[in-house]
Motif scaffolding. Structure first.
Motif, short mmCIF file in Angstrom:
data_model
loop_
_atom_site.label_atom_id
_atom_site.label_comp_id
_atom_site.label_asym_id
_atom_site.label_seq_id
_atom_site.Cartn_x
_atom_site.Cartn_y
_atom_site.Cartn_z
N UNK A 112 0.82 -1.21 0.00
CA UNK A 112 0.00 0.00 0.00
C UNK A 112 0.85 1.25 0.00
N UNK A 113 0.35 2.24 -0.70
CA UNK A 113 1.03 3.53 -0.79
C UNK A 113 -0.01 4.62 -0.62
N UNK A 114 0.39 5.69 0.08
CA UNK A 114 -0.51 6.84 0.21
C UNK A 114 -0.05 7.97 -0.69
N UNK A 115 -0.99 8.50 -1.45
CA UNK A 115 -0.69 9.62 -2.32
C UNK A 115 -1.19 10.89 -1.65
N UNK A 119 -7.37 10.36 -2.40
CA UNK A 119 -8.13 9.35 -1.66
C UNK A 119 -7.19 8.26 -1.17
N UNK A 120 -7.31 7.94 0.12
CA UNK A 120 -6.40 6.96 0.72
C UNK A 120 -6.55 5.56 0.15
N UNK A 121 -7.71 5.32 -0.42
CA UNK A 121 -7.98 3.94 -0.86
C UNK A 121 -7.43 3.60 -2.24
N UNK A 122 -7.06 4.62 -2.98
CA UNK A 122 -6.76 4.34 -4.39
C UNK A 122 -5.53 3.46 -4.61
N UNK A 123 -4.61 3.45 -3.65
CA UNK A 123 -3.43 2.58 -3.81
C UNK A 123 -3.24 1.69 -2.59
N UNK A 124 -4.36 1.31 -1.95
CA UNK A 124 -4.27 0.45 -0.77
C UNK A 124 -4.58 -0.99 -1.17
N UNK A 125 -3.52 -1.74 -1.38
CA UNK A 125 -3.61 -3.12 -1.88
C UNK A 125 -2.68 -3.24 -3.06
N UNK A 126 -1.98 -4.39 -3.16
CA UNK A 126 -0.94 -4.54 -4.18
C UNK A 126 -1.43 -4.36 -5.61
N UNK A 181 4.62 -5.40 7.52
CA UNK A 181 4.76 -4.18 8.30
C UNK A 181 3.87 -3.10 7.72
N UNK A 182 3.33 -2.27 8.61
CA UNK A 182 2.57 -1.11 8.12
C UNK A 182 2.63 0.04 9.11
N UNK A 183 2.36 1.23 8.62
CA UNK A 183 2.33 2.41 9.47
C UNK A 183 1.06 2.35 10.31
N UNK A 184 1.24 2.44 11.62
CA UNK A 184 0.12 2.26 12.52
C UNK A 184 -1.03 3.23 12.27
N UNK A 185 -0.70 4.48 11.99
CA UNK A 185 -1.76 5.47 11.84
C UNK A 185 -2.40 5.46 10.46
N UNK A 186 -1.80 4.71 9.55
CA UNK A 186 -2.33 4.73 8.19
C UNK A 186 -3.66 4.01 8.10
N UNK A 187 -4.62 4.63 7.44
CA UNK A 187 -5.91 3.99 7.24
C UNK A 187 -5.95 3.31 5.87
N UNK A 188 -4.87 3.43 5.14
CA UNK A 188 -4.89 2.94 3.77
C UNK A 188 -4.20 1.59 3.60
N UNK A 189 -4.02 0.87 4.69
CA UNK A 189 -3.47 -0.47 4.53
C UNK A 189 -4.56 -1.37 3.97
N UNK A 190 -4.14 -2.51 3.40
CA UNK A 190 -5.10 -3.32 2.67
C UNK A 190 -6.08 -4.08 3.56
N UNK A 191 -5.59 -4.60 4.66
CA UNK A 191 -6.45 -5.37 5.55
C UNK A 191 -5.86 -5.34 6.95
N UNK A 192 -6.63 -5.81 7.89
CA UNK A 192 -6.11 -5.99 9.25
C UNK A 192 -5.85 -7.47 9.46
N UNK A 193 -5.00 -7.79 10.39
CA UNK A 193 -4.76 -9.19 10.68
C UNK A 193 -4.70 -9.38 12.19
#
Length: 201
Positions: A112-115, A119-126, A181-193
């Motif tokens: 995931x990448x934030x632009x 919109x945070x969702x546009x690049x959240x997921x490979x 690994x992901x940034x804790x505050x990011x809402x644009x990660x692909x999923x939770x685990x």
DNA sequence: GGTAGGATTACG
DNA sequence: GTAATCCTACCT
């Protein structure tokens, strides 16, 4: 997490090749907060902050290189510091960076990448990430360099980043390895685990 | 030539 | 949670 504008100076801060000549699980966490930059076909630069990564290594069963070289995974066995791009589910491309050393299959999947400003969702997921950056198999094997038009710049600041370490997702083997690994505050990660936790200091 | 299995996404 | 979707690797 909201990122402000990425500056010209920041995207010029190309990561050195040595950065990638380390085990994937070290490179993966250090890539969080770094910037992926691409020169698009129209000449404009597109850049964003890497907020989610996963490490893969031939030593574990979920890695594409685990059973040896094939026509499509050859790049993963090659030089560190290149992009390994593959097609998954017949539809989506995934962007990886080859790590460690020659003749050893390992790499980091950019999930995931934030632009900034978008919109945070546009690049959240490979798959979505590859789509937005217009990255496909034609970029497989490309070196990370400004000249190639596709590169990675270092973290913009020395700010402390809260990075969460957890298990990888979307795989059926070697699920137990905490190589995501992901940034804790990011809402644009692909999923939770389950079992998400901060790495020990 | 046939088939099983995806490093996914979208939708209910 | 589950369906859609189609390429690749591997087997016959």
């Amino acid at each position: 997490m909201e990122f402000s504008t990425i500056t010209t100076e920041q995207i010029s801060n190309l990561l050195p090749r040595d950065f990638f000549c380390r085990p994937a699980e070290l490179v993966a966490q250090d890539l969080i907060g770094c910037i992926l930059v691409k020169k698009q076909p129209d000449g404009n630069l597109l850049s964003g902050i890497i907020v989610e990564t996963e490490a893969y290594s031939q030593t574990e069963a979920s890695c594409h290189g685990h059973k040896g070289k094939t026509k499509t995974n050859t790049t993963l066995f090659g030089e560190p510091g290149r992009f390994y791009i593959y097609l998954t589910y017949g539809i989506y491309h995934c962007v990886n960076i080859v790590t460690d050393k020659n003749n050893f299959a390992s790499g980091v999947l950019l999930r995931s990448i934030e632009l900034p400003g978008k919109d945070e969702r546009i690049a959240s997921g490979p798959g979505l990430l590859a789509r937005i950056f217009q990255i496909n198999k034609s970029h497989d094997g490309l070196p990370i360099s400004i000249k190639s038009g596709l590169w990675v710049a270092g973290r913009p600041s020395q700010n402390m980043l809260k990075i969460v370490q957890t298990t990888r997702i979307g795989i059926s083997k070697a699920k137990e390895l905490p190589w995501r690994w992901y940034l804790q505050k990011s809402r644009s990660i692909s999923k939770r685990a389950k079992g998400d936790r901060c790495p020990k200091k």
